[in-house]
Design a protein around this motif. Structure first.
Motif, mmCIF file in Angstrom:
data_model
loop_
_atom_site.group_PDB
_atom_site.id
_atom_site.type_symbol
_atom_site.label_atom_id
_atom_site.label_comp_id
_atom_site.label_asym_id
_atom_site.label_seq_id
_atom_site.Cartn_x
_atom_site.Cartn_y
_atom_site.Cartn_z
ATOM 1 N N GLU A 118 -1.097 -8.202 -1.810
ATOM 2 C CA GLU A 118 -2.488 -7.947 -1.428
ATOM 3 C C GLU A 118 -3.329 -9.221 -1.499
ATOM 4 O OE1 GLU A 118 -2.434 -3.262 -2.757
ATOM 5 O OE2 GLU A 118 -3.487 -4.706 -4.023
ATOM 6 N N THR B 132 2.947 -5.919 -5.845
ATOM 7 C CA THR B 132 1.854 -5.229 -5.142
ATOM 8 C C THR B 132 0.625 -6.129 -5.113
ATOM 9 O OG1 THR B 132 2.669 -3.142 -6.018
ATOM 10 C CG2 THR B 132 0.440 -3.120 -5.114
ATOM 11 N N GLU B 133 0.250 -6.656 -6.294
ATOM 12 C CA GLU B 133 -0.946 -7.508 -6.371
ATOM 13 C C GLU B 133 -0.741 -8.805 -5.575
ATOM 14 O OE1 GLU B 133 -2.253 -6.110 -10.879
ATOM 15 O OE2 GLU B 133 -0.729 -7.653 -10.585
ATOM 16 N N ASP C 172 0.862 -1.189 0.000
ATOM 17 C CA ASP C 172 0.000 0.000 0.000
ATOM 18 C C ASP C 172 0.900 1.241 0.000
ATOM 19 O OD1 ASP C 172 -1.457 2.227 0.814
ATOM 20 O OD2 ASP C 172 -2.724 1.087 2.188
ATOM 21 N N PRO D 103 -1.761 -12.254 1.555
ATOM 22 C CA PRO D 103 -1.131 -11.485 2.639
ATOM 23 C C PRO D 103 -0.293 -12.305 3.606
ATOM 24 C CG PRO D 103 -3.535 -11.548 2.888
ATOM 25 C CD PRO D 103 -3.220 -12.120 1.540
#
Ligand code: NAI
Ligand code: OAA
Length: 271
Positions: free
Chosen positions: A186, A182-183, A101, A189
């Motif tokens: 997310e 990033t993906e 994030d 996690p």
């Protein structure tokens, strides 16, 4: 004597860290431990153990230390990382995927700059961050990670649920995810924090590419890194045995956190 150390999250990594402190592999003057299930901490601390190991029932009582090791989860990083730095503590973060994030990442970095604290990101379950960081002093062209895990090392990840993938039904090695770090952080996690660590060493979360493979016959968490740049190419592979108490967490990740906390080295090896 050592520093006063706070442990945020008393699971596989937190418990092993306390063992290392008790065995004096890691030196600490005081240890304060906070978990959202405080009973688990309290029942594990033998009343006969030294008074410098303290189970605390609130975050506010945790941060009366020099450094906090976060081994709790991405939610805990979102909730506490900035406050840990503001309280004057350095931060070691295992659930570094939370920094996918961008807003949180910038907030954490700015707070560390303002307070003069340091954020440490352990190598965790991967190898080569030393060389990749060094290579970044010149041009890096591409950084990629291919992670292969047994189904129970990734089951329950939000990405799988939202794409209707049941990893327990997979009968042969199957790519279940391809995308940016990033993906990946997310969507998985609890499984691929290493992707964010790699990206911070290299070309950033958006340009780091990640592939996740579920292998029904695999026993190990395998992380393959490939980097190309002005220095040439780097390739590393770690075939990790999972921790006995958490199949998602490789044992090397625990050892990496311990190594990062050792302050008894007269000769520093590696960059
Ligand atoms: N960077 C890396 O290479 C690696 C990172 N990890 C990450 O490290 C973290 C810890 O891993 P494990 O010890 O295996 O997990 P674990 O599941 O065994 O333990 C986590 C502990 O944290 C506690 N907890 C969770 N959220 C909390 C909160 N908001 N506040 C206080 N306590 C909280 C839980 O009650 C639990 O006791 C996980 O996020 C995992 O994904 C794990 C392996 C490798
Ligand atoms: O331990 C591992 O193999 C990697 C892992 O779970 C993570 O990066 O979150």
């Amino acid at each position: 004597m050592g520093r006063a150390i706070g442990i945020l999250g008393f699971g596989t990594i937190g418990r092993q860290l306390l063992t290392s402190i008790r065995e004096r592999t890691v030196s600490a003057s005081t240890v304060r431990i906070f978990d959202r299930h405080p009973d688990r901490v309290e029942s594990s601390i033998d009343p006969a153990s030294p008074a410098n190991v303290v189970a605390v029932r609130s975050f506010d009582r945790l941060v009366d230390v020099d450094l906090v090791v976060e081994a709790a989860g991405q939610g805990a990083v979102r909730e506490y990382a900035v406050d840990i730095l503001r309280a004057g503590c350095d931060l070691v973060t295992l659930s570094v995927g939370a920094l996918a994030d961008r807003t949180l990442r910038e907030q954490v970095i700015e707070t560390a700059e303002q307070t003069g604290q340091t954020v440490f990101v352990p190598s965790g379950a991967i190898a080569g961050l030393d060389a990749i960081t060094a290579a970044g002093n010149s041009d890096l062209e591409s950084v990629s990670l291919t992670t292969t895990k047994p189904p129970n090392g990734i089951a329950g990840a939000p990405y799988l649920d939202s794409h209707g993938i049941d990893v327990h039904e997979i009968t042969e090695p199957t790519t279940v995810f391809e995308g940016s770090a990033t993906e990946a952080a997310e969507g998985f996690p609890s499984n691929i924090n290493v992707a964010l660590a790699l990206s911070l060493a290299g070309v950033g979360p958006e340009r780091t590419t990640v592939r996740i493979v579920a292998d029904p016959d695999g026993q190990r968490n395998v992380h393959r890194i490939a980097v190309s740049g002005a220095m040439g190419d780097i390739e590393t592979t770690v075939r990790n045995d999972p921790s006995p108490t958490n199949p998602k967490t490789s044992y090397l990740a625990v050892l990496s956190a311990i190594e990062l906390l050792r302050d008894d080295r007269t000769v520093q090896v590696g960059t």
